[in-house]
Design a protein around this motif. Structure first.
Motif, PDB file in Angstrom:
ATOM      1  N   VAL A 104      10.208  48.948  16.121  1.00  0.00           N
ATOM      2  CA  VAL A 104      10.911  47.685  15.868  1.00  0.00           C
ATOM      3  C   VAL A 104      11.981  47.440  16.928  1.00  0.00           C
ATOM      4  O   VAL A 104      12.105  46.353  17.475  1.00  0.00           O
ATOM      5  N   MET A 105      12.748  48.487  17.246  1.00  0.00           N
ATOM      6  CA  MET A 105      13.857  48.327  18.182  1.00  0.00           C
ATOM      7  C   MET A 105      13.405  48.254  19.639  1.00  0.00           C
ATOM      8  O   MET A 105      14.169  47.838  20.505  1.00  0.00           O
ATOM      9  N   SER A 106      12.171  48.630  19.946  1.00  0.00           N
ATOM     10  CA  SER A 106      11.696  48.529  21.321  1.00  0.00           C
ATOM     11  C   SER A 106      11.460  47.081  21.722  1.00  0.00           C
ATOM     12  O   SER A 106      11.396  46.752  22.903  1.00  0.00           O
ATOM     13  N   ASP A 107      11.370  46.200  20.739  1.00  0.00           N
ATOM     14  CA  ASP A 107      11.276  44.767  21.016  1.00  0.00           C
ATOM     15  C   ASP A 107      12.685  44.259  21.336  1.00  0.00           C
ATOM     16  O   ASP A 107      13.578  44.312  20.482  1.00  0.00           O
ATOM     17  N   VAL A 110      21.912  52.794  19.846  1.00  0.00           N
ATOM     18  CA  VAL A 110      21.548  52.430  18.482  1.00  0.00           C
ATOM     19  C   VAL A 110      20.820  53.625  17.874  1.00  0.00           C
ATOM     20  O   VAL A 110      19.755  54.010  18.345  1.00  0.00           O
ATOM     21  N   GLU A 111      21.423  54.230  16.853  1.00  0.00           N
ATOM     22  CA  GLU A 111      20.863  55.424  16.220  1.00  0.00           C
ATOM     23  C   GLU A 111      20.545  55.137  14.766  1.00  0.00           C
ATOM     24  O   GLU A 111      21.274  54.414  14.103  1.00  0.00           O
ATOM     25  N   CYS A 138      16.106  43.901  18.874  1.00  0.00           N
ATOM     26  CA  CYS A 138      17.289  44.705  19.168  1.00  0.00           C
ATOM     27  C   CYS A 138      18.502  43.816  19.435  1.00  0.00           C
ATOM     28  O   CYS A 138      19.587  44.060  18.918  1.00  0.00           O
ATOM     29  N   ARG A 139      18.320  42.780  20.227  1.00  0.00           N
ATOM     30  CA  ARG A 139      19.425  41.860  20.540  1.00  0.00           C
ATOM     31  C   ARG A 139      19.966  41.214  19.275  1.00  0.00           C
ATOM     32  O   ARG A 139      21.188  41.155  19.056  1.00  0.00           O
ATOM     33  N   LEU A 196      18.778  59.740  22.887  1.00  0.00           N
ATOM     34  CA  LEU A 196      19.226  58.592  22.108  1.00  0.00           C
ATOM     35  C   LEU A 196      18.022  57.887  21.507  1.00  0.00           C
ATOM     36  O   LEU A 196      16.988  57.731  22.171  1.00  0.00           O
ATOM     37  N   ASP A 197      18.147  57.451  20.257  1.00  0.00           N
ATOM     38  CA  ASP A 197      17.042  56.722  19.628  1.00  0.00           C
ATOM     39  C   ASP A 197      16.724  55.455  20.415  1.00  0.00           C
ATOM     40  O   ASP A 197      15.582  55.214  20.789  1.00  0.00           O
TER      41      ASP A 197
END
Length: 99
Positions: free
Chosen positions: A19-22, A74-75, A26-27, A60-61
């Motif tokens: 999800v956060m790789s998008d 962001v962890e 993330c923004r 880091l995640d």
């Protein structure tokens, strides 16, 4: 044990990273949490910092850089344990990379 996609939650490392790789996801998350405006971000999942083979590095995640050069870590925190020291250590490793 393998889980089906339906069994995963955002607390699962795989799903969180996906999800956060998008960059847009993330923004939007960073803007909501930090209450700031961000134009765009560059995202790296599972970013590793290791400055010397004899010293412990960090992974880091989600490592994020915005258009102003601000860095964000962001962890995902699953266990309810104090994170102050770990957070300071992670940020010191990020700072070393900026020197």
């Amino acid at each position: 044990m393998k889980k089906t996609l339906q069994e995963l939650t955002i607390l699962d490392n795989f799903l969180f990273g996906a999800v956060m790789s998008d960059s847009e996801n993330c923004r939007l998350l960073l803007e909501r949490i930090l209450e700031i405006n961000i134009d765009h971000v560059e995202v790296v999942t599972e970013k590793e910092f290791r400055y010397h083979p004899e010293y412990k590095g960090v992974r880091l995640d989600v490592y994020v850089k915005d258009e102003k050069g601000t860095r964000f870590d962001v962890e995902i925190q699953v266990k309810l344990t104090p994170i102050g020291r770990r957070s300071r250590y992670y940020h010191s490793q990020i700072d070393m990379g900026l020197s």
